[in-house]
Design a protein around this motif. Structure first.
Motif, mmCIF file in Angstrom:
data_model
loop_
_atom_site.group_PDB
_atom_site.id
_atom_site.type_symbol
_atom_site.label_atom_id
_atom_site.label_comp_id
_atom_site.label_asym_id
_atom_site.label_seq_id
_atom_site.Cartn_x
_atom_site.Cartn_y
_atom_site.Cartn_z
ATOM 1 N N PRO A 14 0.841 -1.205 0.000
ATOM 2 C CA PRO A 14 0.000 0.000 0.000
ATOM 3 C C PRO A 14 0.878 1.259 0.000
ATOM 4 O O PRO A 14 1.929 1.307 0.653
ATOM 5 C CB PRO A 14 -0.776 -0.119 1.313
ATOM 6 N N VAL A 15 0.451 2.283 -0.735
ATOM 7 C CA VAL A 15 1.251 3.500 -0.913
ATOM 8 C C VAL A 15 1.638 4.136 0.419
ATOM 9 O O VAL A 15 2.785 4.541 0.609
ATOM 10 C CB VAL A 15 0.490 4.513 -1.802
ATOM 11 N N VAL A 16 0.716 4.209 1.348
ATOM 12 C CA VAL A 16 1.013 4.821 2.651
ATOM 13 C C VAL A 16 2.129 4.054 3.351
ATOM 14 O O VAL A 16 3.007 4.647 3.982
ATOM 15 C CB VAL A 16 -0.259 4.858 3.529
ATOM 16 N N SER A 17 2.119 2.743 3.213
ATOM 17 C CA SER A 17 3.134 1.920 3.873
ATOM 18 C C SER A 17 4.517 2.121 3.270
ATOM 19 O O SER A 17 5.524 2.008 3.967
ATOM 20 C CB SER A 17 2.737 0.448 3.795
ATOM 21 N N ILE A 18 4.585 2.423 1.984
ATOM 22 C CA ILE A 18 5.880 2.676 1.333
ATOM 23 C C ILE A 18 6.606 3.814 2.042
ATOM 24 O O ILE A 18 7.805 3.740 2.313
ATOM 25 C CB ILE A 18 5.680 3.016 -0.167
ATOM 26 N N HIS A 19 5.882 4.866 2.366
ATOM 27 C CA HIS A 19 6.494 6.011 3.040
ATOM 28 C C HIS A 19 6.986 5.624 4.431
ATOM 29 O O HIS A 19 8.045 6.080 4.861
ATOM 30 C CB HIS A 19 5.507 7.180 3.114
ATOM 31 N N LEU A 20 6.252 4.760 5.115
ATOM 32 C CA LEU A 20 6.667 4.299 6.432
ATOM 33 C C LEU A 20 7.964 3.485 6.334
ATOM 34 O O LEU A 20 8.888 3.682 7.128
ATOM 35 C CB LEU A 20 5.558 3.461 7.076
ATOM 36 N N ILE A 24 11.577 4.425 8.109
ATOM 37 C CA ILE A 24 12.284 3.527 9.020
ATOM 38 C C ILE A 24 13.699 3.270 8.513
ATOM 39 O O ILE A 24 14.675 3.359 9.275
ATOM 40 C CB ILE A 24 11.511 2.199 9.192
ATOM 41 N N ALA A 25 13.833 2.969 7.223
ATOM 42 C CA ALA A 25 15.162 2.704 6.650
ATOM 43 C C ALA A 25 16.064 3.927 6.764
ATOM 44 O O ALA A 25 17.237 3.819 7.148
ATOM 45 C CB ALA A 25 15.030 2.265 5.196
ATOM 46 N N ARG A 26 15.535 5.082 6.436
ATOM 47 C CA ARG A 26 16.309 6.322 6.517
ATOM 48 C C ARG A 26 16.759 6.578 7.955
ATOM 49 O O ARG A 26 17.920 6.914 8.213
ATOM 50 C CB ARG A 26 15.478 7.492 5.986
ATOM 51 N N ILE A 36 20.641 -4.294 4.682
ATOM 52 C CA ILE A 36 20.731 -5.206 3.549
ATOM 53 C C ILE A 36 19.315 -5.576 3.135
ATOM 54 O O ILE A 36 18.440 -5.794 3.974
ATOM 55 C CB ILE A 36 21.579 -6.455 3.880
ATOM 56 N N THR A 37 19.094 -5.602 1.853
ATOM 57 C CA THR A 37 17.785 -5.941 1.313
ATOM 58 C C THR A 37 17.984 -6.574 -0.057
ATOM 59 O O THR A 37 19.097 -6.738 -0.522
ATOM 60 C CB THR A 37 16.867 -4.693 1.237
ATOM 61 N N SER A 38 16.874 -6.922 -0.674
ATOM 62 C CA SER A 38 16.922 -7.432 -2.033
ATOM 63 C C SER A 38 16.567 -6.288 -2.981
ATOM 64 O O SER A 38 16.414 -5.149 -2.545
ATOM 65 C CB SER A 38 15.966 -8.612 -2.189
ATOM 66 N N GLY A 39 16.412 -6.586 -4.254
ATOM 67 C CA GLY A 39 16.268 -5.506 -5.218
ATOM 68 C C GLY A 39 15.002 -5.518 -6.025
ATOM 69 O O GLY A 39 15.062 -5.377 -7.227
ATOM 70 N N SER A 40 13.879 -5.707 -5.397
ATOM 71 C CA SER A 40 12.631 -5.694 -6.169
ATOM 72 C C SER A 40 11.793 -4.471 -5.819
ATOM 73 O O SER A 40 12.192 -3.639 -5.009
ATOM 74 C CB SER A 40 11.834 -6.978 -5.923
ATOM 75 N N GLN A 41 10.634 -4.403 -6.429
ATOM 76 C CA GLN A 41 9.717 -3.294 -6.170
ATOM 77 C C GLN A 41 9.141 -3.431 -4.763
ATOM 78 O O GLN A 41 9.361 -4.416 -4.076
ATOM 79 C CB GLN A 41 8.592 -3.308 -7.203
ATOM 80 N N GLY A 42 8.392 -2.441 -4.339
ATOM 81 C CA GLY A 42 7.726 -2.496 -3.047
ATOM 82 C C GLY A 42 8.650 -2.156 -1.897
ATOM 83 O O GLY A 42 9.345 -1.140 -1.915
ATOM 84 N N VAL A 43 8.674 -3.032 -0.892
ATOM 85 C CA VAL A 43 9.448 -2.790 0.325
ATOM 86 C C VAL A 43 10.924 -2.595 0.014
ATOM 87 O O VAL A 43 11.555 -1.649 0.505
ATOM 88 C CB VAL A 43 9.247 -3.941 1.343
ATOM 89 N N ASN A 44 11.501 -3.466 -0.788
ATOM 90 C CA ASN A 44 12.938 -3.369 -1.063
ATOM 91 C C ASN A 44 13.305 -2.043 -1.726
ATOM 92 O O ASN A 44 14.296 -1.408 -1.364
ATOM 93 C CB ASN A 44 13.386 -4.544 -1.944
ATOM 94 N N ALA A 45 12.508 -1.623 -2.692
ATOM 95 C CA ALA A 45 12.774 -0.344 -3.371
ATOM 96 C C ALA A 45 12.670 0.821 -2.394
ATOM 97 O O ALA A 45 13.461 1.765 -2.461
ATOM 98 C CB ALA A 45 11.809 -0.153 -4.538
ATOM 99 N N ALA A 46 11.723 0.749 -1.465
ATOM 100 C CA ALA A 46 11.567 1.813 -0.466
ATOM 101 C C ALA A 46 12.784 1.873 0.458
ATOM 102 O O ALA A 46 13.265 2.956 0.803
ATOM 103 C CB ALA A 46 10.291 1.596 0.339
ATOM 104 N N VAL A 47 13.288 0.724 0.854
ATOM 105 C CA VAL A 47 14.485 0.677 1.703
ATOM 106 C C VAL A 47 15.669 1.282 0.953
ATOM 107 O O VAL A 47 16.412 2.102 1.505
ATOM 108 C CB VAL A 47 14.797 -0.777 2.126
ATOM 109 N N ILE A 48 15.832 0.896 -0.298
ATOM 110 C CA ILE A 48 16.950 1.414 -1.095
ATOM 111 C C ILE A 48 16.867 2.936 -1.197
ATOM 112 O O ILE A 48 17.854 3.636 -0.969
ATOM 113 C CB ILE A 48 16.967 0.749 -2.491
ATOM 114 N N ARG A 49 15.681 3.467 -1.516
ATOM 115 C CA ARG A 49 15.522 4.930 -1.602
ATOM 116 C C ARG A 49 15.872 5.598 -0.272
ATOM 117 O O ARG A 49 16.589 6.605 -0.243
ATOM 118 C CB ARG A 49 14.088 5.291 -1.993
ATOM 119 N N GLY A 50 15.368 5.049 0.826
ATOM 120 C CA GLY A 50 15.606 5.652 2.138
ATOM 121 C C GLY A 50 17.072 5.691 2.513
ATOM 122 O O GLY A 50 17.577 6.712 2.981
#
Length: 144
Positions: A14-20, A24-26, A36-50
């Motif tokens: 869910p979009v709201v959860s992506i920001h959360l 957290i990652a940031r 450390i994470t993997s490289g897919s869309q969703g949670v992993n992409a959000a962690v990478i951005r953060g």
């Protein structure tokens, strides 16, 4: 002290959860933890951005297969990752199997696991149980 924290999670978030997840990652990166994470869309992409917003040297991304098997949007994001590990020897495997192997390697490299999942996310839930069996600290958060 500083920890090696793994993030795993669903591709469909869910979009709201992506920001959360990004927040957290940031925040963890700002505290100096390695993520450390993997490289897919969703949670992993959000962690990478953060983490990339704070310090790229604190991020390791382990792909379940080679880079060219990732969607273009993720490939563009992964270009900025300093510590990127590809698994081209898994290219012939079905993605769920490659992802499961990837998750196990990620868990083996961390002190703590934070996982965002749905109650029917079998691969992720199995990874969490495995991490618990290995004595890792596991935080499992559900979207549903």
């Amino acid at each position: 002290g500083k920890r090696r924290i793994a993030f795993l999670g669903s591709r469909h978030v869910p979009v709201v959860s992506i920001h959360l997840v990004e927040l957290i990652a940031r925040s963890l990166a700002q505290e100096g933890h390695s993520l450390i994470t993997s490289g897919s869309q969703g949670v992993n992409a959000a962690v990478i951005r953060g983490v990339l917003e704070v310090d790229a040297s604190l991020l390791t991304v382990l792909l379940p297969q080679s880079m060219h098997r990732q969607v273009q949007e993720i490939q563009d994001q992964l270009e900025r990752v300093l510590h990127l590990i590809e698994k081209p020897d898994h290219d012939d495997l079905p993605l769920p199997i490659a992802s499961s192997l990837c998750n196990q390697e990620i868990i083996g490299r961390c002190d703590q696991l934070i996982c965002f999942a749905f109650h029917d996310s079998e691969t992720l839930l199995t990874s969490c149980r495995s991490a618990e069996d290995m004595g890792k600290i596991v935080s499992l958060l559900y979207f549903d």
